[in-house]
Design a protein around this motif. Structure first.
Motif, PDB file in Angstrom:
ATOM      1  N   ALA A 155       0.839  -1.209   0.000  1.00  0.00           N
ATOM      2  CA  ALA A 155       0.000   0.000   0.000  1.00  0.00           C
ATOM      3  C   ALA A 155       0.870   1.253   0.000  1.00  0.00           C
ATOM      4  N   ARG A 156       1.951   1.234   0.770  1.00  0.00           N
ATOM      5  CA  ARG A 156       2.827   2.410   0.832  1.00  0.00           C
ATOM      6  C   ARG A 156       3.570   2.615  -0.480  1.00  0.00           C
ATOM      7  N   ILE A 157       4.027   1.531  -1.067  1.00  0.00           N
ATOM      8  CA  ILE A 157       4.722   1.640  -2.359  1.00  0.00           C
ATOM      9  C   ILE A 157       3.759   2.128  -3.434  1.00  0.00           C
ATOM     10  N   ALA A 158       2.526   1.607  -3.401  1.00  0.00           N
ATOM     11  CA  ALA A 158       1.521   1.979  -4.415  1.00  0.00           C
ATOM     12  C   ALA A 158       1.090   3.440  -4.293  1.00  0.00           C
ATOM     13  N   SER A 159       1.286   4.035  -3.099  1.00  0.00           N
ATOM     14  CA  SER A 159       0.858   5.424  -2.904  1.00  0.00           C
ATOM     15  C   SER A 159       1.808   6.419  -3.574  1.00  0.00           C
ATOM     16  N   GLN A 160       2.947   5.922  -4.068  1.00  0.00           N
ATOM     17  CA  GLN A 160       3.911   6.793  -4.750  1.00  0.00           C
ATOM     18  C   GLN A 160       3.957   6.448  -6.235  1.00  0.00           C
ATOM     19  N   LEU A 161       4.503   7.390  -6.997  1.00  0.00           N
ATOM     20  CA  LEU A 161       4.660   7.160  -8.435  1.00  0.00           C
ATOM     21  C   LEU A 161       5.558   5.958  -8.680  1.00  0.00           C
ATOM     22  N   ASP A 162       5.307   5.254  -9.761  1.00  0.00           N
ATOM     23  CA  ASP A 162       6.134   4.109 -10.122  1.00  0.00           C
ATOM     24  C   ASP A 162       7.576   4.554 -10.359  1.00  0.00           C
ATOM     25  N   MET A 163       8.517   3.715  -9.929  1.00  0.00           N
ATOM     26  CA  MET A 163       9.943   4.043 -10.055  1.00  0.00           C
ATOM     27  C   MET A 163      10.354   4.323 -11.499  1.00  0.00           C
ATOM     28  N   ASP A 164       9.755   3.596 -12.450  1.00  0.00           N
ATOM     29  CA  ASP A 164      10.105   3.791 -13.872  1.00  0.00           C
ATOM     30  C   ASP A 164       9.806   5.213 -14.327  1.00  0.00           C
ATOM     31  N   ILE A 165       8.705   5.771 -13.825  1.00  0.00           N
ATOM     32  CA  ILE A 165       8.323   7.140 -14.198  1.00  0.00           C
ATOM     33  C   ILE A 165       9.344   8.125 -13.647  1.00  0.00           C
ATOM     34  N   LYS A 166       9.785   7.893 -12.412  1.00  0.00           N
ATOM     35  CA  LYS A 166      10.788   8.768 -11.803  1.00  0.00           C
ATOM     36  C   LYS A 166      12.107   8.680 -12.573  1.00  0.00           C
ATOM     37  N   GLU A 167      12.499   7.463 -12.916  1.00  0.00           N
ATOM     38  CA  GLU A 167      13.753   7.300 -13.664  1.00  0.00           C
ATOM     39  C   GLU A 167      13.692   8.042 -15.002  1.00  0.00           C
ATOM     40  N   SER A 168      12.545   7.962 -15.667  1.00  0.00           N
ATOM     41  CA  SER A 168      12.433   8.604 -16.987  1.00  0.00           C
ATOM     42  C   SER A 168      12.467  10.126 -16.881  1.00  0.00           C
ATOM     43  N   GLY A 169      12.132  10.672 -15.708  1.00  0.00           N
ATOM     44  CA  GLY A 169      12.150  12.121 -15.515  1.00  0.00           C
ATOM     45  C   GLY A 169      13.439  12.646 -14.906  1.00  0.00           C
ATOM     46  N   ALA A 170      14.400  11.749 -14.684  1.00  0.00           N
ATOM     47  CA  ALA A 170      15.645  12.142 -14.000  1.00  0.00           C
ATOM     48  C   ALA A 170      16.711  12.603 -14.985  1.00  0.00           C
ATOM     49  N   ASP A 171      17.600  13.464 -14.492  1.00  0.00           N
ATOM     50  CA  ASP A 171      18.812  13.808 -15.254  1.00  0.00           C
ATOM     51  C   ASP A 171      19.889  12.757 -15.032  1.00  0.00           C
ATOM     52  N   ALA A 172      19.832  12.075 -13.887  1.00  0.00           N
ATOM     53  CA  ALA A 172      20.746  10.969 -13.596  1.00  0.00           C
ATOM     54  C   ALA A 172      20.080  10.039 -12.592  1.00  0.00           C
ATOM     55  N   VAL A 173      20.452   8.750 -12.656  1.00  0.00           N
ATOM     56  CA  VAL A 173      19.869   7.736 -11.771  1.00  0.00           C
ATOM     57  C   VAL A 173      20.987   6.980 -11.066  1.00  0.00           C
ATOM     58  N   ILE A 174      20.860   6.828  -9.754  1.00  0.00           N
ATOM     59  CA  ILE A 174      21.745   5.948  -8.986  1.00  0.00           C
ATOM     60  C   ILE A 174      20.977   4.654  -8.732  1.00  0.00           C
ATOM     61  N   HIS A 175      21.546   3.526  -9.183  1.00  0.00           N
ATOM     62  CA  HIS A 175      20.900   2.222  -8.953  1.00  0.00           C
ATOM     63  C   HIS A 175      21.458   1.652  -7.650  1.00  0.00           C
ATOM     64  N   ASN A 176      20.649   1.733  -6.609  1.00  0.00           N
ATOM     65  CA  ASN A 176      21.093   1.398  -5.255  1.00  0.00           C
ATOM     66  C   ASN A 176      20.730  -0.041  -4.892  1.00  0.00           C
ATOM     67  N   ASN A 177      21.177  -0.984  -5.732  1.00  0.00           N
ATOM     68  CA  ASN A 177      20.843  -2.395  -5.498  1.00  0.00           C
ATOM     69  C   ASN A 177      22.019  -3.188  -4.939  1.00  0.00           C
ATOM     70  N   GLY A 178      23.198  -2.559  -4.915  1.00  0.00           N
ATOM     71  CA  GLY A 178      24.396  -3.284  -4.494  1.00  0.00           C
ATOM     72  C   GLY A 178      24.955  -2.768  -3.185  1.00  0.00           C
ATOM     73  N   THR A 179      26.292  -2.644  -3.142  1.00  0.00           N
ATOM     74  CA  THR A 179      26.962  -2.218  -1.913  1.00  0.00           C
ATOM     75  C   THR A 179      26.950  -0.694  -1.798  1.00  0.00           C
ATOM     76  N   ILE A 180      27.231  -0.230  -0.580  1.00  0.00           N
ATOM     77  CA  ILE A 180      27.365   1.216  -0.325  1.00  0.00           C
ATOM     78  C   ILE A 180      28.455   1.795  -1.241  1.00  0.00           C
ATOM     79  N   GLU A 181      29.544   1.043  -1.395  1.00  0.00           N
ATOM     80  CA  GLU A 181      30.671   1.529  -2.214  1.00  0.00           C
ATOM     81  C   GLU A 181      30.240   1.719  -3.665  1.00  0.00           C
ATOM     82  N   GLU A 182      29.446   0.791  -4.174  1.00  0.00           N
ATOM     83  CA  GLU A 182      28.961   0.908  -5.565  1.00  0.00           C
ATOM     84  C   GLU A 182      28.063   2.127  -5.726  1.00  0.00           C
ATOM     85  N   THR A 183      27.234   2.372  -4.720  1.00  0.00           N
ATOM     86  CA  THR A 183      26.345   3.540  -4.753  1.00  0.00           C
ATOM     87  C   THR A 183      27.168   4.824  -4.737  1.00  0.00           C
TER      88      THR A 183
END
Length: 199
Positions: A155-183
């Motif tokens: 419910a909380r995730i659904a209350s926000q815009l889909d991540m894909d929409i945010k990515e498409s509106g960004a000037d840059a994207v950080i993919h925070n799926n790995g380690t802190i160092e990678e981020t």
């Protein structure tokens, strides 16, 4: 340069904000401001009590966030009503803090705005940096962090815009799926590409 930092719930945006803070960037934090404008006795808190009832106020006079959150997460009309009360006060304070940093000589100011897209605050910033995460990881982190059920997390995730929409509106994207160092490596490359220095 005014950089808008955003993401979705449990995406790791706060982690990136802390990295920026450690690098010396001044941060205008919309979440902190949202708490400041509803401190006990504030005009805004009185308006919220009038609109949503006494249950959203704790015995000590502070805002009962859990109660208010429960009310708005499943009711679009109430969420809109709350936003219409909160947003003008938050935006005014955000602009004020940004101007203060610029007057102090900072070259780059980070505006940490969780709902940048949802609130259509594109005009407040010059570049948009989105912290993204896979849906599976987002849900796992949210359940672990907030001790939610799967349904509550959804419910909380659904209350926000889909991540894909945010990515498409960004000037840059950080993919925070790995380690802190990678981020952090991704962040440093983006800052270098944008030539964004604190001072």
């Amino acid at each position: 340069m005014i950089i808008g930092l955003t993401g979705s719930i449990a995406s790791g945006k706060s982690t990136v904000a802390n990295m920026l803070r450690e690098k010396g960037y001044p941060i205008v934090d919309a979440d902190v401001i949202a708490r400041q404008v509803v401190e006990p006795g504030s005009p805004l808190l009185n308006e919220i009590q009038h609109a949503f009832g006494s249950d959203v106020i704790q015995k000590d006079g502070s805002l009962n966030r859990e109660e208010l959150g429960a009310l708005i997460f499943h009711d679009e009309n109430k969420r809109v009503q709350l936003n219409e009360l909160m947003h003008p006060a938050i935006r005014g304070e955000m602009v004020s803090q940004k101007e203060q940093y610029l007057q102090q000589g900072y070259q780059t100011v980070i505006m940490d705005i969780p709902l940048l897209f949802e609130s259509e605050l594109h005009s407040y910033v010059e570049k948009i940096l989105v912290v993204s995460v896979t849906k599976e990881l987002q849900k796992q982190r949210l359940i672990a962090r907030n001790e939610l059920s799967e349904q509550e997390a959804d419910a909380r995730i659904a209350s926000q815009l889909d991540m894909d929409i945010k990515e498409s509106g960004a000037d840059a994207v950080i993919h925070n799926n790995g380690t802190i160092e990678e981020t952090e490596k991704q962040l440093e490359k983006i800052l270098a590409d944008w030539q964004a220095t604190p001072l």
